[in-house]
Design an enzyme around this catalytic site. Sequence first.
Site, PDB file in Angstrom:
ATOM      1  N   HIS A  54      24.374  13.068 -23.827  1.00  0.00           N
ATOM      2  CA  HIS A  54      24.744  13.431 -25.134  1.00  0.00           C
ATOM      3  C   HIS A  54      24.127  12.349 -25.994  1.00  0.00           C
ATOM      4  O   HIS A  54      23.956  12.551 -27.398  1.00  0.00           O
ATOM      5  CB  HIS A  54      26.382  13.053 -25.563  1.00  0.00           C
ATOM      6  CG  HIS A  54      26.842  11.735 -25.331  1.00  0.00           C
ATOM      7  ND1 HIS A  54      27.223  11.021 -24.425  1.00  0.00           N
ATOM      8  CD2 HIS A  54      26.713  10.833 -26.406  1.00  0.00           C
ATOM      9  CE1 HIS A  54      27.619   9.759 -24.624  1.00  0.00           C
ATOM     10  NE2 HIS A  54      27.199   9.569 -25.850  1.00  0.00           N
ATOM     11  N   ASP A  90      27.100  14.085 -17.843  1.00  0.00           N
ATOM     12  CA  ASP A  90      26.792  13.283 -18.983  1.00  0.00           C
ATOM     13  C   ASP A  90      25.640  12.166 -18.401  1.00  0.00           C
ATOM     14  O   ASP A  90      25.532  11.268 -19.194  1.00  0.00           O
ATOM     15  CB  ASP A  90      27.862  12.525 -19.807  1.00  0.00           C
ATOM     16  CG  ASP A  90      27.376  12.104 -21.193  1.00  0.00           C
ATOM     17  OD1 ASP A  90      26.493  12.767 -21.714  1.00  0.00           O
ATOM     18  OD2 ASP A  90      28.111  11.114 -21.747  1.00  0.00           O
ATOM     19  N   GLY A 105      26.724   3.501 -30.013  1.00  0.00           N
ATOM     20  CA  GLY A 105      25.574   3.206 -29.817  1.00  0.00           C
ATOM     21  C   GLY A 105      25.451   2.337 -28.619  1.00  0.00           C
ATOM     22  O   GLY A 105      24.286   2.264 -27.938  1.00  0.00           O
ATOM     23  N   ASN A 106      26.521   2.042 -27.652  1.00  0.00           N
ATOM     24  CA  ASN A 106      26.631   1.554 -26.414  1.00  0.00           C
ATOM     25  C   ASN A 106      26.352   2.588 -25.333  1.00  0.00           C
ATOM     26  O   ASN A 106      26.070   2.437 -24.144  1.00  0.00           O
ATOM     27  CB  ASN A 106      28.011   0.752 -26.107  1.00  0.00           C
ATOM     28  CG  ASN A 106      28.195  -0.528 -26.555  1.00  0.00           C
ATOM     29  OD1 ASN A 106      28.598  -1.031 -27.566  1.00  0.00           O
ATOM     30  ND2 ASN A 106      27.274  -1.264 -25.991  1.00  0.00           N
ATOM     31  N   SER A 107      26.422   3.842 -25.624  1.00  0.00           N
ATOM     32  CA  SER A 107      26.469   4.935 -24.999  1.00  0.00           C
ATOM     33  C   SER A 107      25.172   5.084 -24.057  1.00  0.00           C
ATOM     34  O   SER A 107      24.112   4.741 -24.797  1.00  0.00           O
ATOM     35  CB  SER A 107      26.850   6.475 -25.565  1.00  0.00           C
ATOM     36  OG  SER A 107      27.750   6.505 -25.985  1.00  0.00           O
ATOM     37  N   GLY A 110      43.043  23.720  -7.418  1.00  0.00           N
ATOM     38  CA  GLY A 110      44.088  23.252  -6.837  1.00  0.00           C
ATOM     39  C   GLY A 110      44.665  22.328  -8.152  1.00  0.00           C
ATOM     40  O   GLY A 110      44.448  22.520  -9.399  1.00  0.00           O
TER      41      GLY A 110
END
Length: 458
Positions: free
Chosen positions: A115, A145, A217-219, A278
């Site tokens: 992202h 991601d 911003g840490n992503s 399931g």
Amino acid sequence: MKVGEISNMKKMSVLMSSVLLSSSLAMTTLPAYANLPFSVDGKQLPSLAPMLENVTPAVVLISVKGTQEVQSVPDAFRFFFGNPRQNAPRERPFQGLGSGVIIDAEKGYIVTNHHVVKEADEIQITLKDGRQISAKKIGADENSDIALLQVEADGLTQVKIADSDKLRVGDFTVAIGSPFGLGQTVTSGIVSALGRSGLNVENIEDFIQTDAAINSGNSGGALINLRGELIGINTAIIGPNGGNVGIGFAIPSNMVQSLVKQIIEFGEVRRGVLGVSGRSVTGEFAKAMELEEAQGAFIEEVTKDSAAEEAGIVAGDVITQVNGKKIKSFAELRGKIGAIGAGSEVELTVLKSNGKKKVYKVVLKKADSANIEPSSIHRALEGATLENNSQGFGVNVTDVEAGTPAALIGLRKGDIIRGVNRKRVANIGELRELLQDESSVSLLNIARGNSNLFIRIK
């Protein structure tokens, strides 16, 4: 924790507020190069700084630019506006910031979140020493991601990767990233939980939960242990007001390694599929089914001709372990299987309806979805849709967009790229390897129907 007044400074206790270590605990849990004497007489106090000085150069700031489609008028109000052209989707430029982690200094590979770089036309990384370098996207996987970037630069620092399967709740963690574009920031905490899922039911999730402060911003940044080893890639938070409330999530390093290896080798994530649906085993469900434990993945349906069916798994089974590791829920099963590549063999421990346990060895089949960036292989391939030939005979061109570089060099839908400069290629990974030097002229060996031809690219 409240520190009272201290009259004798020589007898002062040392407070490490970020990880709440007492002096005696610090002496036994900190890494060797941080295990320093407790003193204020000119001697250095215990600190994570020596470890961080080695690791922080491997964490980068990522800046992206691009365009995205927006509606000039919401769909609900289009009826009231006369000119449909004014209501058509239009493109709007955007900019964004995130973080990334260098995992291979020699080849310039950087891991970040999908992202962070999604729809980006320009990607630039900023190293801790201030250098700014353009990066290209090698590949990405939206469901997990994860994205892989590559830069060309000397003097890079890579992080050592830990075995995330060995993590325990209570282990200390340190998060490194660039929150809110402030520049590199370090926070710390502990592993709050493992195997978290449910943030997005469509995604592949098996998160590490931590209370180390993670913000916008840490992503894509690093979650490390006290030895300075990567244990996860920070990816999400739960924050009602957009800020940190002590609930952050990271993708485990083992999952990251598996996905990145597939992107490098095949040019795509060749996600393995078990072929079951399931639900998670809850307390009430376990009681109704007379199960001993209220955890695991209850199988409601097994897809025909799937890996699970071929192995002998049937509806009504409860999967309790994957490769010897216990699972708590169906979502955790989905997350662990989804990170394992197609063709891999996994060992599943299953509780049968008769109450007996049985171990199955299952060879996973390939999922249909993939996310390949042809332009990251070579700029001349931009506009083509590529996938690995199922028989290992090359790379299939499944579509070519008109007017793109791929169309201009002569690629057509249905072509099979069989080789480069008379060297055979079996998959997208080998094609990427042979086309790394974009400054030189290359010849693509193309199979088109019953004919063979060469296409020149530069």
